[in-house]
Motif scaffolding. Structure first.
Motif, mmCIF file in Angstrom:
data_model
loop_
_atom_site.group_PDB
_atom_site.id
_atom_site.type_symbol
_atom_site.label_atom_id
_atom_site.label_comp_id
_atom_site.label_asym_id
_atom_site.label_seq_id
_atom_site.Cartn_x
_atom_site.Cartn_y
_atom_site.Cartn_z
ATOM 1 N N LYS A 76 0.839 -1.215 0.000
ATOM 2 C CA LYS A 76 0.000 0.000 0.000
ATOM 3 C C LYS A 76 0.873 1.264 0.000
ATOM 4 N N LEU A 77 2.001 1.204 0.712
ATOM 5 C CA LEU A 77 2.906 2.365 0.705
ATOM 6 C C LEU A 77 3.416 2.630 -0.713
ATOM 7 N N VAL A 78 3.747 1.547 -1.429
ATOM 8 C CA VAL A 78 4.229 1.712 -2.807
ATOM 9 C C VAL A 78 3.110 2.285 -3.688
ATOM 10 N N GLN A 79 1.894 1.842 -3.443
ATOM 11 C CA GLN A 79 0.755 2.377 -4.221
ATOM 12 C C GLN A 79 0.566 3.871 -3.956
ATOM 13 N N VAL A 80 0.641 4.265 -2.680
ATOM 14 C CA VAL A 80 0.467 5.688 -2.360
ATOM 15 C C VAL A 80 1.599 6.494 -2.992
ATOM 16 N N LYS A 81 2.810 5.975 -2.881
ATOM 17 C CA LYS A 81 3.969 6.664 -3.458
ATOM 18 C C LYS A 81 3.777 6.848 -4.968
ATOM 19 N N THR A 82 3.304 5.801 -5.620
ATOM 20 C CA THR A 82 3.103 5.855 -7.077
ATOM 21 C C THR A 82 2.084 6.946 -7.424
ATOM 22 N N ALA A 83 1.074 7.094 -6.572
ATOM 23 C CA ALA A 83 0.032 8.085 -6.855
ATOM 24 C C ALA A 83 0.519 9.509 -6.611
ATOM 25 N N VAL A 84 1.351 9.714 -5.583
ATOM 26 C CA VAL A 84 1.665 11.106 -5.211
ATOM 27 C C VAL A 84 3.019 11.595 -5.723
ATOM 28 N N ASP A 85 3.940 10.672 -6.016
ATOM 29 C CA ASP A 85 5.278 11.094 -6.479
ATOM 30 C C ASP A 85 5.798 10.051 -7.465
#
Ligand code: FDA
Length: 515
Positions: A490-499
């Motif tokens: 999930k952290l990788v998914q959030v990272k992909t979305a925001v940066d």
């Protein structure tokens, strides 16, 4: 730097242009190696002097912003001029990643000038800026209320910015969880320079910044924290025992009882040896039992006498005090110095070079393992601290996915390993690091498994690092699953979305999925 060439002039010009309302002041808070104050600004928040050598890569520029506009200008101009950014709050990153980069050129945004602490007793909350230290936060709360507190770390010089970004455990953990469990809003500047709060960043990003590690999702400039109730009088005690005074059996027994006590009681166990000629000068290994109880001594004593009679705690060992003074006692190792200056100091409790990591334990280790630990501590190393903190209580109730920090129910205790040394020679450093690695390896069968847990605020680059270019999910999983378990994806998914271009990064930051 050859790579950066003369671009720094353009960069400085860009800074003054894009913070044009404020052009005078940004030049006053921008430091390049030509500036006479550069070294002192750089060194002012170096938490591990292992990364304060002539060989350590240095930033091409340091900005110590006094307002948001200056941060936005630095983010914009750094991207325009291909300058990587490192964010520094308290500078306590174990591997120095807030002020060192293995891939220059890079800038440091140092938040030392953003350290306001605004406590609102009526709403039992506070807004704290990331550059504030834990000591400043505890002081800010303590001078306004004797019955409010915040559950964060023990060392007063740790910065809010990195600490809250990675979790933040302390002596109120069994009662209230981590610092990051008690954050209710935040102001973040993202890669596009936008200022976001909880509502505008959305719950996924708000989830990620509370424990997913710093320098990854943007720059958090301030946090709204939930203050928790404590009684006007709490009780502390410190009991120390050497090996001759039964420390082995006490360590062994502590593993069974410390996590079973009511959540109002935290008994930490700190094992210390300090044979450095500059301070301790002794090969004696001592076990210190430091306790905080949220109540009076007359309630505490029967509890400890029933649950841990072997420790032999006496009324004379105990002291009723305020929560703020209790923090001072922990910060000073119960030295007796109760000056509030301790909370406002810049002096680190680890003034030496060090290497640290952590393990989580789901089963007690046998006596023979403790004997082996003593044997190893007795070897030719200068300073050893083992910091054992019991879990249970509130930590067992919070779900593993509530925030990115996953180590919860089933953990009996964590043990932080710290080896330190003063002598600057490369041979000495290598000898201590080798010792540390042998100890970590020795502990493998006894520590948590599948994966062996680790804590991003106890950063250890031995666990694996990102590659200089793109890092795949699989490569980052080597260290990512240890820090975050099932929350890593999930952290990788959030990272992909925001940066998605991975602008905010370091050797161990969560990477985006490749496009
Ligand atoms: P630092 O400024 O080095 O930042 C750490 C990381 O966060 C870096 O990657 C940095 O780039 C990033 N970062 C910093 N500010 C940011 C911001 N505003 N926005 C986004 N990213 C940011 N831990 C614990 O849980 N309990 C404890 O009791 C202690 N005690 C302790 C004592 C001592 C002496 C040391 C050296 C360390 C600890 N720690 C600890 C570990 C500590 O929590 C950890 O090192 C924190 O990340 C330090 O935060 P700082 O802001 O000081 O570090």
């Amino acid at each position: 730097h050859v790579t950066w060439g003369d671009a720094h002039e353009d960069f400085l010009h860009c800074l003054s242009l894009y913070s044009s309302n404020d052009s005078n002041s940004i030049s006053k808070v921008t430091y390049t190696p030509c500036n006479t104050s550069y070294s002192s600004v750089l060194q002012s928040r170096i938490g591990n002097v292992r990364f304060n050598t002539t060989e350590t890569p240095k930033p091409d520029v340091i900005v110590t912003p006094t307002n948001v506009l200056q941060i936005q200008a630095t983010i914009y101009c750094s991207q325009k001029h291909s300058l990587q950014i490192r964010i520094r709050s308290g500078g306590h990153d174990f591997e120095g990643l807030s002020y060192v980069s293995s891939t220059p050129p890079f800038a440091v945004i140092d938040l030392t000038n953003l350290r306001t602490v605004n406590v609102d007793v009526a709403s039992k909350s506070a807004w704290v800026q990331s550059g504030a230290t834990l000591g400043e936060i505890y002081h800010g709360i303590g001078v306004k209320s004797r019955t409010l507190a915040f559950p964060a770390g023990i060392c007063p010089t740790v910065g809010a910015g990195g600490h809250f970004s990675g979790g933040g455990y302390g002596v109120l953990m069994r009662k209230y969880g981590l610092a990051a469990d008690n954050i209710i809003d935040a102001h973040l500047i993202d890669v596009n320079g936008r200022i976001l709060n909880r509502a505008s960043m959305g719950e996924d990003l708000f989830w990620a910044i509370r424990g997913g590690g710093g320098n990854t999702f943007g720059i958090v400039i301030a946090w709204k924290i939930n203050l928790v109730p404590v009684p006007p009088a709490v009780t502390v005690f410190s009991v120390s025992r050497t090996l001759e005074q039964n420390a082995t059996k006490l360590f062994h027994r502590w593993q069974y009882v410390a996590n079973m006590f009511p959540e109002d009681l935290m008994i930490q166990l700190i094992i210390k040896k300090d044979s450095s000629s500059q301070r301790g000068n002794s090969n004696t290994i001592t076990a210190f039992f430091y306790a905080l109880f949220l109540g009076g001594v007359d309630t505490l004593l029967p509890l400890v006498k029933e649950g841990f009679p072997e420790l032999g705690v006496m009324k004379e060992d105990c002291k009723e005090t305020s929560w703020m003074e209790a923090q001072i006692s922990f910060a000073t190792g119960f030295s007796g110095n109760l000056s509030t200056d301790v909370l406002l100091t810049n002096a680190s409790i680890f003034p030496h070079k060090f290497k640290q990591s952590i393990d989580y334990f789901t089963d007690p280790v046998p006596l023979a393992v403790i004997e082996e630990i003593w044997k190893r501590i007795g070897e030719n190393v200068e300073i050893v601290w083992l910091i054992l903190t019991p879990f249970g209580g509130r930590m067992s109730e919070i779900s593993e996915s509530s925030i990115p920090y996953p180590h919860r129910a089933g953990i009996l205790y964590q043990m932080g390993y710290d080896v330190g040394w003063d002598d600057g020679s490369a041979e000495t450093s290598q000898r201590h690091i080798n010792w540390f690695r042998r100890l970590y390896s020795y502990m493998t069968p006894f520590a948590s498994k599948n994966p062996r847990g680790a804590y991003v605020n106890y950063r250890d680059l031995d666990l694996g690092t990102n590659l200089p270019g793109h890092t795949s999910y699989e490569t980052a999983s080597i260290w990512g699953l240890k820090y975050f378990k099932n929350n890593f994806r999930k952290l990788v998914q959030v990272k992909t979305a925001v940066d998605p271009t991975n602008y905010f990064r370091n050797e161990q930051s969560v990477p985006p999925f490749s496009s």
